[in-house]
Design an enzyme around this catalytic site. Structure first.
Site, PDB file in Angstrom:
ATOM      1  N   CYS A  74       0.845  -1.232  -0.151  1.00 29.01           N
ATOM      2  CA  CYS A  74       0.122  -0.276  -0.066  1.00 29.01           C
ATOM      3  C   CYS A  74       1.069   1.408   0.063  1.00 29.01           C
ATOM      4  CB  CYS A  74      -1.265   0.297   1.323  1.00 29.01           C
ATOM      5  SG  CYS A  74      -2.002   1.523   1.750  1.00 29.01           S
ATOM      6  N   CYS A  83      -2.589   0.769   8.887  1.00 22.79           N
ATOM      7  CA  CYS A  83      -2.276  -0.184   9.261  1.00 22.79           C
ATOM      8  C   CYS A  83      -0.877  -0.480  10.292  1.00 22.79           C
ATOM      9  CB  CYS A  83      -2.019  -1.047   7.614  1.00 22.79           C
ATOM     10  SG  CYS A  83      -3.485  -1.766   7.063  1.00 22.79           S
ATOM     11  N   GLN A 283     -19.581  -6.318  13.428  1.00 25.85           N
ATOM     12  CA  GLN A 283     -17.962  -6.598  13.578  1.00 25.85           C
ATOM     13  C   GLN A 283     -17.800  -6.687  12.024  1.00 25.85           C
ATOM     14  OE1 GLN A 283     -15.727  -6.778  15.188  1.00 25.85           O
ATOM     15  NE2 GLN A 283     -16.943  -8.041  17.467  1.00 25.85           N
ATOM     16  N   ASP A 381     -18.480  -9.519  25.886  1.00 24.07           N
ATOM     17  CA  ASP A 381     -17.914  -9.470  25.349  1.00 24.07           C
ATOM     18  C   ASP A 381     -18.204  -7.335  25.445  1.00 24.07           C
ATOM     19  OD1 ASP A 381     -17.219  -8.547  22.570  1.00 24.07           O
ATOM     20  OD2 ASP A 381     -18.291  -8.716  21.498  1.00 24.07           O
ATOM     21  N   CYS A 408     -11.687  -7.655  23.268  1.00 21.26           N
ATOM     22  CA  CYS A 408     -10.592  -7.378  21.474  1.00 21.26           C
ATOM     23  C   CYS A 408      -9.523  -6.360  21.815  1.00 21.26           C
ATOM     24  CB  CYS A 408     -11.950  -6.292  21.047  1.00 21.26           C
ATOM     25  SG  CYS A 408     -12.532  -4.436  22.768  1.00 21.26           S
TER      26      CYS A 408
END
Length: 452
Positions: A74, A83, A283, A381, A408
């Site tokens: 990228c 990222c 999600q 969660d 998470c």
């Protein structure tokens, strides 16, 4: 001793990774964080910030490269903040995430588990089913893209390897429309201008939903925009306006209006059907979410008779999956719109052994406990910050046999595992699942059981 000051250059070995994906080295007793490096590499590093025990540096010369190093695919990698791992093989990324989970459990949770490898994605690209593009007018023109790392400087992003190609086409058509009709971008500094964000949601059925977030309740040339988007993407299901006139970093507003077509998409997950409006939480990686929920269901060990309490249930995705294997499921969520969606999703799927309550997780659990409800299994969660400090004791007070914790953030999971251990619940199994390939995020499902 080495001269350890800002702008000095030192040779270092990279020994591991931070939670944010940066390489870790050591210099004269200090931990040094170096982005875009790989474990086992040797670098010349220029120190950019030096504290008493910690320093931050930038690699200036690669002396020994890892066999896991690859050319980033990228052109924005290193500038865009999206990222962190495009410079390494996907296999090394998955291993790094596994070490992050085990390190957190050992150092913070004081728990050592024999963890299986993280479940990686079959395809680590084009997986995001929801994308939010900030919009800004800069010196070089209009930018519709992503924030530069640790800033609100918007980089124009014609494409992103994480987003579906349909999103790329819709973004291009939207930017062309803004430029053709001189539609002003919102300016965070002055509070003036109209377009704040472009939001695109896609489904596995090939449909797309576009939402324009605007600093006003009207969108000029809306018919022309709808036509341009339909030409770019035949699978367009609808165009929605979200009104957000507040001085806030929150993306979506409180008011929505359908400008063309539907204001929702239909999606399938774990053989269940869900209707998703713009603000619905879902999600972003459907395939890996199915893998995660499959792990959570296996950890729950349901036989068909249990009462299950599902806290932080959102729009009911885990609750409805649990309900097909349980006697009864009770879901709780603090967001009223999500509870409305959860009830509608239960009705749509013909699932009757589930009920939903709106409220804070701890408060709902406390109320149910006072009413004598004793679930055999509790599933949680929570958001990234984990459970509130009072919640583990409340849940333990309901005396479930098993607690399935879907997390998470390995650090807050480990903190809560330690809290549960102090009140009689021991972590016995955990499985990492990579829902966000090429980024530093990783999900974990962990099973805690009541000590006899």
């Amino acid at each position: 001793m080495a001269d350890i000051r800002k702008n000095t250059v030192h040779t270092m070995e990279i020994s591991g990774y931070t939670a944010e994906g940066m390489g870790v080295a050591r210099l004269e007793g200090r931990v040094v964080f170096v982005p875009y490096t790989i474990r086992g590499e040797r670098w010349k590093v220029r120190l950019e910030k030096v504290n008493k025990n910690v320093a931050w540096g930038r690699g200036v010369e690669l002396l020994l490269a890892s066999s896991e190093r690859v050319e980033p695919d990228c052109p924005l990698f290193g500038r865009c903040g999206g990222c962190q791992f495009r410079h390494m093989t996907y296999g090394e990324e998955v291993r790094a995430k596994g070490r992050r989970i085990s390190d957190a459990l050992e150092r913070v949770g004081h728990t050592t588990l024999d963890l299986p490898p993280v479940l990686g994605a079959e395809d680590p690209i084009r997986y995001r089913n929801k994308v939010q593009f900030p919009v800004a007018q800069g010196k070089k023109g209009l930018s519709v893209g992503y924030y530069r790392g640790r800033s609100h400087d918007v980089l124009d992003a014609p494409d992103c390897p994480l987003q579906p190609e349909a999103v790329t086409r819709l973004r291009a058509a939207f930017k062309d429309w803004m430029e053709a009709y001189n539609i002003p971008a919102y300016d965070e500094g002055t509070g003036k201008g109209l377009i704040r964000h472009l939001y695109v949601r896609t489904s596995s059925r090939g449909e797309s939903l576009v939402c324009v977030v605007a600093n006003g309740d009207k969108l000029p040339y809306g018919d022309e925009l709808a036509e341009a988007l339909r030409r770019a993407e035949p699978g367009l299901a609808g165009l929605v306006l979200s009104v957000n006139t507040r001085d806030t970093n929150v993306v979506l507003g409180d008011k929505y209006a359908a400008l063309w077509g539907r204001d929702w998409l239909e999606e399938e997950l774990c053989q269940l059907s869900f209707r998703l409006s713009v603000p619905s939480f879902f999600q972003i990686n459907r395939a890996q979410t199915e893998a995660l929920y499959g792990v959570a269901l296996d950890l729950a060990g349901l036989t068909g008779t249990e009462t299950v309490l599902d806290l932080y249930c959102g729009i009911g995705t885990i609750s409805l999956a649990l309900a097909r294997r349980a006697g009864q499921v009770i879901g709780a969520e603090i967001v009223p719109q999500a509870i409305g969606d959860a009830k509608e999703n239960a009705r749509r799927n013909g699932i009757r052994n589930v009920e939903f309550f709106c409220g804070d997780a701890g408060a709902v659990a406390q109320k149910l406990g006072a009413e004598g409800i004793r679930p055999q299994v509790i599933c949680v969660d929570p958001p990234r910050r984990g459970l509130g400090p009072e919640v583990p004791a409340i849940l333990a007070g309901m005396a479930p046999k098993r607690i399935v914790y879907v997390s998470c953030d390995p650090a807050t999971l480990a903190r809560d595992v330690d809290r549960f251990a102090q009140i009689g619940y021991r972590a016995v199994k955990a499985q990492g699942v990579d829902l966000f390939p090429r980024t530093a995020h990783v999900e974990t499902a962990c099973l805690l059981v009541r000590e006899k």
